[in-house]
Design an enzyme around this catalytic site. Structure first.
Site, short mmCIF file in Angstrom:
data_model
loop_
_atom_site.label_atom_id
_atom_site.label_comp_id
_atom_site.label_asym_id
_atom_site.label_seq_id
_atom_site.Cartn_x
_atom_site.Cartn_y
_atom_site.Cartn_z
N ASN A 1 46.71 47.09 39.30
CA ASN A 1 45.82 47.19 40.55
C ASN A 1 45.07 45.83 40.54
O ASN A 1 43.85 45.54 39.86
CB ASN A 1 44.89 48.18 40.33
CG ASN A 1 43.85 48.36 41.44
OD1 ASN A 1 44.04 47.71 42.71
ND2 ASN A 1 42.76 49.37 41.55
N LYS B 1 43.21 44.53 42.76
CA LYS B 1 41.97 44.75 43.68
C LYS B 1 41.93 43.75 44.56
O LYS B 1 42.72 43.05 45.37
CB LYS B 1 40.84 45.09 42.46
CG LYS B 1 40.86 46.09 41.49
CD LYS B 1 39.58 46.31 40.63
CE LYS B 1 40.14 47.48 39.68
NZ LYS B 1 39.11 47.95 38.88
N HIS C 1 40.88 55.93 44.46
CA HIS C 1 40.10 54.91 43.45
C HIS C 1 38.70 55.03 43.37
O HIS C 1 37.99 55.18 44.53
CB HIS C 1 40.53 53.67 43.55
CG HIS C 1 40.20 52.89 42.39
ND1 HIS C 1 38.93 52.31 42.09
CD2 HIS C 1 41.12 52.50 41.35
CE1 HIS C 1 38.94 51.69 41.09
NE2 HIS C 1 40.33 51.62 40.62
N GLU D 1 36.49 53.10 43.08
CA GLU D 1 35.70 52.22 43.85
C GLU D 1 35.58 52.62 45.63
O GLU D 1 34.58 52.26 46.29
CB GLU D 1 36.31 50.83 43.72
CG GLU D 1 36.00 50.35 42.33
CD GLU D 1 37.01 49.46 41.65
OE1 GLU D 1 37.67 48.85 42.29
OE2 GLU D 1 36.77 48.99 40.45
N GLU E 1 40.60 57.52 35.46
CA GLU E 1 39.96 56.45 35.18
C GLU E 1 38.63 56.62 35.08
O GLU E 1 37.53 56.68 36.16
CB GLU E 1 40.01 55.42 36.42
CG GLU E 1 41.38 54.95 36.44
CD GLU E 1 41.71 53.96 37.29
OE1 GLU E 1 42.25 52.84 36.86
OE2 GLU E 1 41.17 53.66 38.44
N GLY F 1 36.48 48.13 34.12
CA GLY F 1 35.80 46.53 34.12
C GLY F 1 34.72 46.29 33.29
O GLY F 1 34.03 45.32 33.43
N SER G 1 39.86 49.47 31.46
CA SER G 1 39.95 48.58 30.46
C SER G 1 41.09 48.79 29.48
O SER G 1 40.93 48.26 28.25
CB SER G 1 38.77 48.55 29.26
OG SER G 1 37.44 48.24 30.30
P1 13P Z 1 40.04 47.54 34.54
O1 13P Z 1 41.55 47.57 33.87
O2 13P Z 1 39.72 46.21 34.98
O3 13P Z 1 39.14 48.13 33.65
O4 13P Z 1 40.22 48.26 36.00
C1 13P Z 1 40.93 49.71 35.93
C2 13P Z 1 41.06 50.06 37.17
O5 13P Z 1 40.19 50.29 38.00
C3 13P Z 1 42.46 50.12 37.80
O6 13P Z 1 42.39 50.87 38.98
#
Ligand code: 13P
Length: 260
Positions: A12, A14, A103, A105, A175, A181, A220
């Site tokens: 992803n 982002k 997601h 976010e 997640e 992150g 992560s």
């Molecule tokens: P990270 O791997 O940066 O923690 O992000 C995970 C994520 O949100 C993937 O969709």
């Protein structure tokens, strides 16, 4: 227990990478994955919408190699006056195979709720797109020991409205929000507990299909912890953010699942 479930490692990206950076990363991943024969899992690159066309053209060259284009969102209506939005049918016309739906976010910043997420999944299926459907609890819920019930509700509210056969077009991604992150990975006991609970729920929702749906872990995930995560029961792959922006790091995660 050995299963025939599809293994998936999805990147992803982002809101990262400009045009030159995106093309460079995509071509490096494609070339290296092919050269190293990393074909035991489906590799998905979920790139920003604006890079779909160019990355899709690069992916056209891979033939039968299991590398797929993904998008990070689609609109919940089929088409219409929704300035700035992207419809599932548009994604399908750019060789997109998977769309990330729900997601955390987008739940947080775009206020997406279960009703919208159900509609988004329907738009995906109407256009022969598969979905990576995300769930995960915030830290306060985890600290209050409410994580299993919270995530169960996120899944149940949406998946119970779908036809059993539609479930075959979904991979789940667990997640935990506190692990995204942050460099804080859920430990394998926490992952095992949640993935086991999700598998039980899927079996309740559809005894015929519940065993088949891949469940990915995200938060992560990196090359150094991927082998432990993949050795955990009911983990069928990963949804990777930060570590997916580096070819070697990302493909070492793919290698870890190849060795599982
Ligand atoms: P990270 O791997 O940066 O923690 O992000 C995970 C994520 O949100 C993937 O969709």
């Amino acid at each position: 227990m050995r299963t025939s479930r599809q293994k998936i490692v999805a990147a992803n990206w982002k809101m990262h990478l400009d045009r030159v950076e995106a093309l460079s990363l995509a071509s490096e991943i494609i070339e290296t994955a092919q050269r190293e024969g990393l074909s035991a899992a489906q590799i998905i690159l979920a790139v920003p919408h604006i890079h779909l066309h160019a990355c899709g053209r690069l992916l056209e060259s891979v033939g039968k190699f299991p590398l797929f284009l993904g998008a990070q969102n689609c609109h919940h209506e089929a088409k219409g006056a929704f300035t700035g939005e992207i419809a599932a049918a548009m994604l399908a016309s750019y060789q997109v195979a998977y769309v990330i739906i729900g997601h955390s976010e987008r739940r947080q910043y775009a206020f997406e709720d279960s009703k919208q997420l159900i509609a988004k999944l329907k738009r995906c299926f109407e256009n022969n797109l598969k979905a990576i459907f995300c769930c995960g609890e915030p830290l306060a819920v985890r600290n209050a020991q409410g994580h299993l019930a919270y995530v169960r509700l996120q899944i149940e509210e949406v998946l119970s409205t779908l036809q059993p056969a539609e479930l075959m077009n979904i991979a789940l991604a667990y997640e935990p929000i506190w692990a995204i992150g942050t460099g804080l990975t859920a430990n394998t006991a926490q992952i095992a507990e949640m993935h086991d609970s999700l598998r039980q729920l899927l079996m309740e929702l559809s005894p015929a299909h519940g065993q088949q749906m891949p469940i990915l872990y995200g938060g992560s995930c990196k090359a150094s912890n991927a082998a432990d995560i993949f050795a955990t029961p009911n983990v069928d792959g990963a949804l990777v953010g930060g570590a997916a922006l580096d070819t070697r790091e990302f493909l070492n995660i793919v290698k870890a699942i190849q060795d599982k």
